[in-house]
Design a protein around this motif. Structure first.
Motif, PDB file in Angstrom:
ATOM      1  N   THR A 170       0.817  -1.211   0.000  1.00  0.00           N
ATOM      2  CA  THR A 170       0.000   0.000   0.000  1.00  0.00           C
ATOM      3  C   THR A 170       0.851   1.261   0.000  1.00  0.00           C
ATOM      4  OG1 THR A 170      -1.738  -1.125   1.230  1.00  0.00           O
ATOM      5  CG2 THR A 170      -1.796   1.264   1.234  1.00  0.00           C
ATOM      6  N   MET A 171       1.820   1.318   0.892  1.00  0.00           N
ATOM      7  CA  MET A 171       2.627   2.538   1.003  1.00  0.00           C
ATOM      8  C   MET A 171       3.506   2.780  -0.223  1.00  0.00           C
ATOM      9  SD  MET A 171       5.612   1.594   3.762  1.00  0.00           S
ATOM     10  CE  MET A 171       6.641   3.013   3.426  1.00  0.00           C
ATOM     11  N   TYR A 172       3.722   1.727  -1.026  1.00  0.00           N
ATOM     12  CA  TYR A 172       4.577   1.884  -2.208  1.00  0.00           C
ATOM     13  C   TYR A 172       3.774   2.083  -3.491  1.00  0.00           C
ATOM     14  CZ  TYR A 172       8.410   0.561   0.809  1.00  0.00           C
ATOM     15  OH  TYR A 172       9.336   0.539   1.816  1.00  0.00           O
ATOM     16  N   GLY A 173       2.483   2.354  -3.367  1.00  0.00           N
ATOM     17  CA  GLY A 173       1.629   2.559  -4.538  1.00  0.00           C
ATOM     18  C   GLY A 173       2.196   3.536  -5.553  1.00  0.00           C
ATOM     19  N   PRO A 174       2.649   4.727  -5.127  1.00  0.00           N
ATOM     20  CA  PRO A 174       3.202   5.679  -6.094  1.00  0.00           C
ATOM     21  C   PRO A 174       4.422   5.125  -6.843  1.00  0.00           C
ATOM     22  CG  PRO A 174       2.707   6.782  -4.032  1.00  0.00           C
ATOM     23  CD  PRO A 174       2.537   5.305  -3.787  1.00  0.00           C
ATOM     24  N   ALA A 175       5.253   4.376  -6.148  1.00  0.00           N
ATOM     25  CA  ALA A 175       6.428   3.787  -6.806  1.00  0.00           C
ATOM     26  C   ALA A 175       6.000   2.688  -7.771  1.00  0.00           C
ATOM     27  CB  ALA A 175       7.398   3.235  -5.765  1.00  0.00           C
ATOM     28  N   LEU A 176       4.989   1.894  -7.379  1.00  0.00           N
ATOM     29  CA  LEU A 176       4.512   0.810  -8.251  1.00  0.00           C
ATOM     30  C   LEU A 176       3.975   1.341  -9.576  1.00  0.00           C
ATOM     31  CD1 LEU A 176       2.703  -1.495  -5.655  1.00  0.00           C
ATOM     32  CD2 LEU A 176       4.916  -1.883  -6.767  1.00  0.00           C
ATOM     33  N   VAL A 177       3.299   2.481  -9.519  1.00  0.00           N
ATOM     34  CA  VAL A 177       2.797   3.107 -10.745  1.00  0.00           C
ATOM     35  C   VAL A 177       3.957   3.348 -11.711  1.00  0.00           C
ATOM     36  CG1 VAL A 177       1.873   5.276 -11.690  1.00  0.00           C
ATOM     37  CG2 VAL A 177       0.737   4.161  -9.756  1.00  0.00           C
ATOM     38  N   ASN A 178       5.032   3.931 -11.186  1.00  0.00           N
ATOM     39  CA  ASN A 178       6.173   4.246 -12.047  1.00  0.00           C
ATOM     40  C   ASN A 178       6.936   3.003 -12.480  1.00  0.00           C
ATOM     41  OD1 ASN A 178       6.653   7.330 -12.446  1.00  0.00           O
ATOM     42  ND2 ASN A 178       5.835   7.073 -10.398  1.00  0.00           N
ATOM     43  N   VAL A 179       6.966   1.977 -11.648  1.00  0.00           N
ATOM     44  CA  VAL A 179       7.581   0.705 -12.055  1.00  0.00           C
ATOM     45  C   VAL A 179       6.820   0.140 -13.264  1.00  0.00           C
ATOM     46  CG1 VAL A 179       7.917  -1.706 -11.385  1.00  0.00           C
ATOM     47  CG2 VAL A 179       8.578   0.124  -9.818  1.00  0.00           C
ATOM     48  N   TRP A 180       5.497   0.159 -13.163  1.00  0.00           N
ATOM     49  CA  TRP A 180       4.665  -0.375 -14.258  1.00  0.00           C
ATOM     50  C   TRP A 180       4.832   0.449 -15.532  1.00  0.00           C
ATOM     51  CZ3 TRP A 180       1.238  -4.634 -13.916  1.00  0.00           C
ATOM     52  CH2 TRP A 180       0.444  -4.848 -15.056  1.00  0.00           C
ATOM     53  N   LEU A 181       4.785   1.783 -15.386  1.00  0.00           N
ATOM     54  CA  LEU A 181       4.954   2.651 -16.561  1.00  0.00           C
ATOM     55  C   LEU A 181       6.339   2.483 -17.181  1.00  0.00           C
ATOM     56  CD1 LEU A 181       3.161   5.879 -15.300  1.00  0.00           C
ATOM     57  CD2 LEU A 181       2.512   4.514 -17.289  1.00  0.00           C
ATOM     58  N   ALA A 182       7.365   2.373 -16.340  1.00  0.00           N
ATOM     59  CA  ALA A 182       8.720   2.149 -16.853  1.00  0.00           C
ATOM     60  C   ALA A 182       8.777   0.819 -17.598  1.00  0.00           C
ATOM     61  CB  ALA A 182       9.735   2.171 -15.714  1.00  0.00           C
ATOM     62  N   GLY A 183       8.159  -0.215 -17.022  1.00  0.00           N
ATOM     63  CA  GLY A 183       8.131  -1.517 -17.682  1.00  0.00           C
ATOM     64  C   GLY A 183       7.413  -1.456 -19.017  1.00  0.00           C
ATOM     65  N   THR A 184       6.322  -0.694 -19.072  1.00  0.00           N
ATOM     66  CA  THR A 184       5.591  -0.528 -20.333  1.00  0.00           C
ATOM     67  C   THR A 184       6.468   0.154 -21.378  1.00  0.00           C
ATOM     68  OG1 THR A 184       3.457  -0.376 -19.177  1.00  0.00           O
ATOM     69  CG2 THR A 184       3.561   0.540 -21.401  1.00  0.00           C
ATOM     70  N   ALA A 185       7.115   1.241 -20.973  1.00  0.00           N
ATOM     71  CA  ALA A 185       7.944   2.002 -21.916  1.00  0.00           C
ATOM     72  C   ALA A 185       9.173   1.208 -22.365  1.00  0.00           C
ATOM     73  CB  ALA A 185       8.367   3.325 -21.284  1.00  0.00           C
ATOM     74  N   TRP A 186       9.919   0.634 -21.395  1.00  0.00           N
ATOM     75  CA  TRP A 186      11.106  -0.158 -21.769  1.00  0.00           C
ATOM     76  C   TRP A 186      10.703  -1.386 -22.574  1.00  0.00           C
ATOM     77  CZ3 TRP A 186      15.216   2.475 -21.813  1.00  0.00           C
ATOM     78  CH2 TRP A 186      15.591   3.335 -20.775  1.00  0.00           C
ATOM     79  N   GLY A 187       9.586  -2.014 -22.198  1.00  0.00           N
ATOM     80  CA  GLY A 187       9.113  -3.189 -22.935  1.00  0.00           C
ATOM     81  C   GLY A 187       8.773  -2.856 -24.375  1.00  0.00           C
ATOM     82  N   SER A 188       8.149  -1.682 -24.580  1.00  0.00           N
ATOM     83  CA  SER A 188       7.813  -1.289 -25.952  1.00  0.00           C
ATOM     84  C   SER A 188       9.079  -1.050 -26.779  1.00  0.00           C
ATOM     85  CB  SER A 188       6.908  -0.050 -25.955  1.00  0.00           C
ATOM     86  OG  SER A 188       7.605   1.134 -25.620  1.00  0.00           O
ATOM     87  N   LEU A 189      10.129  -0.544 -26.133  1.00  0.00           N
ATOM     88  CA  LEU A 189      11.410  -0.372 -26.838  1.00  0.00           C
ATOM     89  C   LEU A 189      12.060  -1.724 -27.130  1.00  0.00           C
ATOM     90  CD1 LEU A 189      12.951   2.687 -24.962  1.00  0.00           C
ATOM     91  CD2 LEU A 189      12.366   2.573 -27.396  1.00  0.00           C
ATOM     92  N   ALA A 219      13.275   6.858  -6.942  1.00  0.00           N
ATOM     93  CA  ALA A 219      13.194   7.964  -5.983  1.00  0.00           C
ATOM     94  C   ALA A 219      12.010   7.788  -5.040  1.00  0.00           C
ATOM     95  CB  ALA A 219      13.077   9.298  -6.733  1.00  0.00           C
ATOM     96  N   LEU A 220      10.866   7.408  -5.585  1.00  0.00           N
ATOM     97  CA  LEU A 220       9.674   7.237  -4.747  1.00  0.00           C
ATOM     98  C   LEU A 220       9.825   6.070  -3.782  1.00  0.00           C
ATOM     99  CD1 LEU A 220       6.915   7.964  -7.405  1.00  0.00           C
ATOM    100  CD2 LEU A 220       7.422   9.333  -5.367  1.00  0.00           C
TER     101      LEU A 220
END
Length: 198
Positions: A76-95, A141-142
């Motif tokens: 729960t407390m890492y929700g903001p970081a998880l969002v960015n982990v997922w978005l980073a995975g989406t972006a790097w995965g697309s590359l 960072a988060l």
């Protein structure tokens, strides 16, 4: 500037999902993501133009199930970081699969004759890499901030804002810079601006 509306579910989650409210943030993010996907499909958008929206639907489906099944999860407390982990995975995965997530969006804004050129791919790879890098740095960072100072809300908000604003500004600047070197017929479609002063 490309479809930042696709980030609306992520922004809604970031605003609503504070500690105890992550369930409502997840449900709201999922609802917005599904509505965006349906609207985009009805308007005739291809799946390649909706990578962020589709990714959001997947993320929020997972987070909604997790938040309802285990409301007191230590994640729960890492929700903001998880969002960015997922978005980073989406972006790097697309590359990684050589389909930068910005390609579909860029195709909707440029003439078809440039879509299969190496330059078009390279520009979108650079833009996607900048977004991926921003999401990766924000996730790290988060995660660190939330582990050492979980109530440092101002710092968390600042990191979130910078992780979206910085790559968005880069995207606009880089797109304009690249289009200056293109012949007029190959430049991205833009809305007319205010008349130049004389």
């Amino acid at each position: 500037m490309f479809g930042l509306l696709g980030f609306l579910p992520w922004i809604a989650y970031a605003v609503i999902a504070t500690g105890d409210e992550w369930r409502w943030g997840a449900i709201t993010g999922l609802a917005i993501a599904l509505v965006l996907v349906v609207i985009d499909r009805v308007r005739g958008k291809g799946w390649d133009e909706m990578v962020i929206e589709s990714s959001a639907a997947g993320f929020f489906a997972v987070i909604t199930v997790l938040s309802l099944a285990d409301p007191d999860s230590p994640l729960t407390m890492y929700g903001p970081a998880l969002v960015n982990v997922w978005l980073a995975g989406t972006a790097w995965g697309s590359l990684a699969i050589r389909r930068p997530f910005t390609l579909g969006i860029a195709r909707s804004m440029t003439p078809s004759e440039v879509h299969h050129t190496p330059e078009f791919y390279r520009v979108n790879a650079v833009i996607t890499a900048v977004w991926a890098g921003a999401f990766t740095l924000a996730a790290a960072a988060l995660a660190w901030v939330l582990s050492v100072a979980p109530h440092a809300t101002a710092v968390v908000v600042a990191v979130k804002v910078v992780s979206f604003v910085a790559p968005a500004l880069f995207t606009g600047w880089y797109s304009r810079w690249v289009s200056r070197g293109l012949p007029p017929a190959a430049r991205p479609a833009t809305r007319p601006g205010p008349p130049a002063s004389r």
